[in-house]
Design an enzyme around this catalytic site. Structure first.
Site, PDB file in Angstrom:
ATOM      1  N   THR A  61      -7.234   8.491   2.533  1.00  0.00           N
ATOM      2  CA  THR A  61      -6.153   7.342   2.101  1.00  0.00           C
ATOM      3  C   THR A  61      -6.832   6.640   0.813  1.00  0.00           C
ATOM      4  O   THR A  61      -8.098   7.344   0.127  1.00  0.00           O
ATOM      5  CB  THR A  61      -6.112   6.480   3.218  1.00  0.00           C
ATOM      6  OG1 THR A  61      -5.222   5.518   2.853  1.00  0.00           O
ATOM      7  CG2 THR A  61      -7.325   5.687   3.631  1.00  0.00           C
ATOM      8  N   LYS A  65      -6.989   9.615  -2.936  1.00  0.00           N
ATOM      9  CA  LYS A  65      -5.972  10.723  -2.826  1.00  0.00           C
ATOM     10  C   LYS A  65      -5.894  11.543  -4.025  1.00  0.00           C
ATOM     11  O   LYS A  65      -5.750  12.562  -4.060  1.00  0.00           O
ATOM     12  CB  LYS A  65      -4.477  10.309  -2.528  1.00  0.00           C
ATOM     13  CG  LYS A  65      -4.424   9.514  -1.124  1.00  0.00           C
ATOM     14  CD  LYS A  65      -2.921   9.076  -0.621  1.00  0.00           C
ATOM     15  CE  LYS A  65      -2.873   8.376   0.551  1.00  0.00           C
ATOM     16  NZ  LYS A  65      -1.347   7.950   0.645  1.00  0.00           N
ATOM     17  N   ASN A  86      -3.515  14.067   1.195  1.00  0.00           N
ATOM     18  CA  ASN A  86      -3.731  13.149   2.167  1.00  0.00           C
ATOM     19  C   ASN A  86      -4.345  13.882   3.420  1.00  0.00           C
ATOM     20  O   ASN A  86      -4.557  13.218   4.361  1.00  0.00           O
ATOM     21  CB  ASN A  86      -2.750  12.144   2.690  1.00  0.00           C
ATOM     22  CG  ASN A  86      -1.440  12.927   3.293  1.00  0.00           C
ATOM     23  OD1 ASN A  86      -1.511  14.029   3.266  1.00  0.00           O
ATOM     24  ND2 ASN A  86      -0.642  11.961   3.934  1.00  0.00           N
ATOM     25  N   ASP A 101       2.989  13.381   3.537  1.00  0.00           N
ATOM     26  CA  ASP A 101       3.757  12.128   3.545  1.00  0.00           C
ATOM     27  C   ASP A 101       5.299  12.884   3.238  1.00  0.00           C
ATOM     28  O   ASP A 101       6.120  12.352   3.706  1.00  0.00           O
ATOM     29  CB  ASP A 101       3.474  11.405   2.442  1.00  0.00           C
ATOM     30  CG  ASP A 101       2.146  10.455   2.911  1.00  0.00           C
ATOM     31  OD1 ASP A 101       2.154  10.209   3.807  1.00  0.00           O
ATOM     32  OD2 ASP A 101       1.848   9.530   1.905  1.00  0.00           O
ATOM     33  N   GLY A 127      11.975   2.698  -5.939  1.00  0.00           N
ATOM     34  CA  GLY A 127      10.676   2.789  -6.384  1.00  0.00           C
ATOM     35  C   GLY A 127      10.289   4.036  -7.119  1.00  0.00           C
ATOM     36  O   GLY A 127      11.231   5.076  -7.133  1.00  0.00           O
ATOM     37  N   ALA A 128       9.141   3.981  -7.842  1.00  0.00           N
ATOM     38  CA  ALA A 128       8.733   5.078  -8.667  1.00  0.00           C
ATOM     39  C   ALA A 128       7.318   5.224  -8.455  1.00  0.00           C
ATOM     40  O   ALA A 128       6.662   5.796  -9.475  1.00  0.00           O
ATOM     41  CB  ALA A 128       9.304   5.142  -9.779  1.00  0.00           C
ATOM     42  N   GLY A 130       3.600   6.439  -5.662  1.00  0.00           N
ATOM     43  CA  GLY A 130       3.193   7.698  -5.153  1.00  0.00           C
ATOM     44  C   GLY A 130       4.125   8.184  -3.997  1.00  0.00           C
ATOM     45  O   GLY A 130       4.363   9.407  -3.922  1.00  0.00           O
TER      46      GLY A 130
HETATM   47  P1  NAP Z   1       2.875   2.505  -5.089  1.00  0.00           P
HETATM   48  O1  NAP Z   1       2.377   3.832  -5.611  1.00  0.00           O
HETATM   49  O2  NAP Z   1       1.608   1.416  -5.536  1.00  0.00           O
HETATM   50  O3  NAP Z   1       4.196   2.005  -5.663  1.00  0.00           O
HETATM   51  C1  NAP Z   1       4.520   0.779  -5.382  1.00  0.00           C
HETATM   52  C2  NAP Z   1       6.127   0.769  -5.767  1.00  0.00           C
HETATM   53  O4  NAP Z   1       6.687  -0.416  -5.370  1.00  0.00           O
HETATM   54  C3  NAP Z   1       6.359   0.947  -7.211  1.00  0.00           C
HETATM   55  O5  NAP Z   1       7.654   1.323  -7.342  1.00  0.00           O
HETATM   56  C4  NAP Z   1       6.428  -0.587  -7.557  1.00  0.00           C
HETATM   57  O6  NAP Z   1       7.192  -1.012  -8.595  1.00  0.00           O
HETATM   58  C5  NAP Z   1       7.189  -1.145  -6.298  1.00  0.00           C
HETATM   59  N1  NAP Z   1       6.993  -2.817  -6.456  1.00  0.00           N
HETATM   60  C6  NAP Z   1       5.692  -3.348  -5.895  1.00  0.00           C
HETATM   61  N2  NAP Z   1       5.735  -4.530  -6.013  1.00  0.00           N
HETATM   62  C7  NAP Z   1       7.132  -4.862  -6.422  1.00  0.00           C
HETATM   63  C8  NAP Z   1       7.925  -6.014  -6.865  1.00  0.00           C
HETATM   64  N3  NAP Z   1       7.241  -7.215  -6.742  1.00  0.00           N
HETATM   65  N4  NAP Z   1       9.086  -6.046  -7.289  1.00  0.00           N
HETATM   66  C9  NAP Z   1       9.624  -4.847  -7.656  1.00  0.00           C
HETATM   67  N5  NAP Z   1       8.900  -3.525  -7.268  1.00  0.00           N
HETATM   68  C10 NAP Z   1       7.895  -3.622  -6.812  1.00  0.00           C
HETATM   69  O7  NAP Z   1       2.793   2.672  -3.342  1.00  0.00           O
HETATM   70  P2  NAP Z   1       3.351   3.809  -2.743  1.00  0.00           P
HETATM   71  O8  NAP Z   1       1.791   4.627  -2.317  1.00  0.00           O
HETATM   72  O9  NAP Z   1       4.076   4.461  -3.269  1.00  0.00           O
HETATM   73  O10 NAP Z   1       3.656   2.956  -1.296  1.00  0.00           O
HETATM   74  C11 NAP Z   1       4.823   2.208  -1.315  1.00  0.00           C
HETATM   75  C12 NAP Z   1       4.883   1.562   0.130  1.00  0.00           C
HETATM   76  O11 NAP Z   1       5.128   2.699   0.843  1.00  0.00           O
HETATM   77  C13 NAP Z   1       4.008   0.877   0.692  1.00  0.00           C
HETATM   78  O12 NAP Z   1       4.363  -0.358   1.572  1.00  0.00           O
HETATM   79  C14 NAP Z   1       3.068   1.938   1.844  1.00  0.00           C
HETATM   80  O13 NAP Z   1       2.552   1.360   2.824  1.00  0.00           O
HETATM   81  C15 NAP Z   1       4.644   2.531   2.187  1.00  0.00           C
HETATM   82  N6  NAP Z   1       4.256   3.972   2.671  1.00  0.00           N
HETATM   83  C16 NAP Z   1       4.402   4.276   3.926  1.00  0.00           C
HETATM   84  C17 NAP Z   1       4.282   5.615   4.471  1.00  0.00           C
HETATM   85  C18 NAP Z   1       4.450   5.803   5.867  1.00  0.00           C
HETATM   86  O14 NAP Z   1       4.054   6.991   6.548  1.00  0.00           O
HETATM   87  N7  NAP Z   1       5.436   5.101   6.207  1.00  0.00           N
HETATM   88  C19 NAP Z   1       3.652   6.567   3.745  1.00  0.00           C
HETATM   89  C20 NAP Z   1       3.383   6.285   2.396  1.00  0.00           C
HETATM   90  C21 NAP Z   1       3.496   4.764   1.758  1.00  0.00           C
HETATM   91  P3  NAP Z   1       6.490  -0.816 -10.319  1.00  0.00           P
HETATM   92  O15 NAP Z   1       6.510   0.571 -10.725  1.00  0.00           O
HETATM   93  O16 NAP Z   1       7.588  -1.502 -11.268  1.00  0.00           O
HETATM   94  O17 NAP Z   1       5.031  -1.461 -10.239  1.00  0.00           O
END
Ligand code: NAP
Length: 276
Positions: A61, A65, A86, A101, A127-128, A130
């Site tokens: 994690t 990763k 992962n 994932d 979103g865009a 990981g």
């Molecule tokens: P990440 O790579 O940091 O990406 C975060 C995303 O959220 C980006 O698209 C970012 O936009 C957007 N964002 C963050 N703050 C924002 C704001 N204030 N306004 C608008 N957009 C915002 O994170 P990630 O790894 O992809 O994970 C994203 C979420 O998925 C997390 O909450 C994580 O806990 C969850 N998740 C869940 C699982 C599961 O098994 N259920 C697995 C993986 C992840 P920008 O590009 O503009 O910054």
């Protein structure tokens, strides 16, 4: 005694020991799954010494990763799509990694909305980051013809879309109201709506009545997006199911049993999430 672990920094918040511990007890396997704190920069060395440390494999994690991806001898296509690993195991001295994932997201949708892929021609993904990269790969693997990526930072959506401009379209966040009427599936992959983060302020007016809504955020268990979607009668898939399903391939590889995602496991994790 078979041993596996999760590496990260910090590591205390990680919930995978609850999932694997539940399955080890349920299947009567003599095994252990522990949290191993590994400092930034130390992941590759730790992974190369997995076997010497007595581990059959591990989950990886934040923040390791991408470093884990680089340290593997072999990876699955999902990991290549995301550039991150992962789930790790070793075979004949080789390190093999996958990104579970991607499969976790797909299997959870299969579970919660059976047949979703047959009726999804167009998916709108918020979103865009990981997680979005993996989900786009997964949606394409199931034949979704068009995927629109709306993100606060347009350039990140553009970068993902550049990988397959015929099927993936980048969109500005402000374009969402015009996009929603064309979505068969809406997926939130941003951290918006997660406890401690800003809310996801999105009106579902205009979304087709039979559209499916998925949120990968799982704290809280029912996000305001899911709550709103359910009240409007949409079929939904929640994030905890994805977390549970992404744990399956690792458990199978390390402990030799394909574990089931059951209502009891769901309740076990839900109780922990609600207790915090
Ligand atoms: P990440 O790579 O940091 O990406 C975060 C995303 O959220 C980006 O698209 C970012 O936009 C957007 N964002 C963050 N703050 C924002 C704001 N204030 N306004 C608008 N957009 C915002 O994170 P990630 O790894 O992809 O994970 C994203 C979420 O998925 C997390 O909450 C994580 O806990 C969850 N998740 C869940 C699982 C599961 O098994 N259920 C697995 C993986 C992840 P920008 O590009 O503009 O910054």
């Amino acid at each position: 005694m078979i041993r596996a672990c999760c590496i990260g920094w910090p590591i205390h918040h990680v919930r995978s020991p609850l999932i694997h511990g539940f399955w080890l007890a349920a299947y009567g396997i003599e095994g252990a799954y522990t949290r191993e704190p590994v400092e930034p920069g130390e992941a590759a060395a730790f992974l190369r010494s997995l076997a010497d440390r007595g581990f059959a494999g591990c989950n990886v994690t934040i923040p390791h990763k991408e470093a884990a991806f680089a340290a593997m001898d072999e990876v699955d296509p999902g990991a290549v799509a995301v550039g991150a690993v992962n789930t790790v195991w070793h075979e004949g001295g080789r390190l093999i990694g996958m990104n579970s994932d991607v499969t976790g997201f797909l299997l959870n949708l299969d579970d919660q909305v059976p047949g979703w892929d047959r009726e999804t021609g167009h998916a709108v993904v918020l979103g865009a980051g990981g997680a979005a990269r993996g989900i786009v790969h997964g949606l394409k693997s199931r034949g979704v013809e068009t995927i629109t990526l709306a993100n606060r930072s347009f350039s990140k959506a553009e970068a993902i879309a550049a990988g397959d401009p015929r099927r993936i379209r980048p969109a500005a966040w402000s374009a969402l109201p015009a996009l929603l009427p064309h979505a068969d599936l809406l997926v939130n992959t941003t951290s918006l709506g997660m406890s401690g983060q800003p809310p996801l302020d999105l009106s579902l007016d205009g979304l087709k009545g039979d559209a499916i809504v998925s949120d990968i955020v799982y704290v809280p268990l029912v996000t305001s997006l899911l709550d709103d979607a359910r009240q409007r009668g949409h079929r939904t898939a929640e994030g905890l199911g994805m977390l549970l399903h992404q744990a399956v391939p690792g458990f199978r590889k390390w402990f030799g049993v394909t574990p089931e995602v059951t209502p009891e496991l769901h309740a076990h994790l839900a109780a922990d999430i609600q207790g915090h």
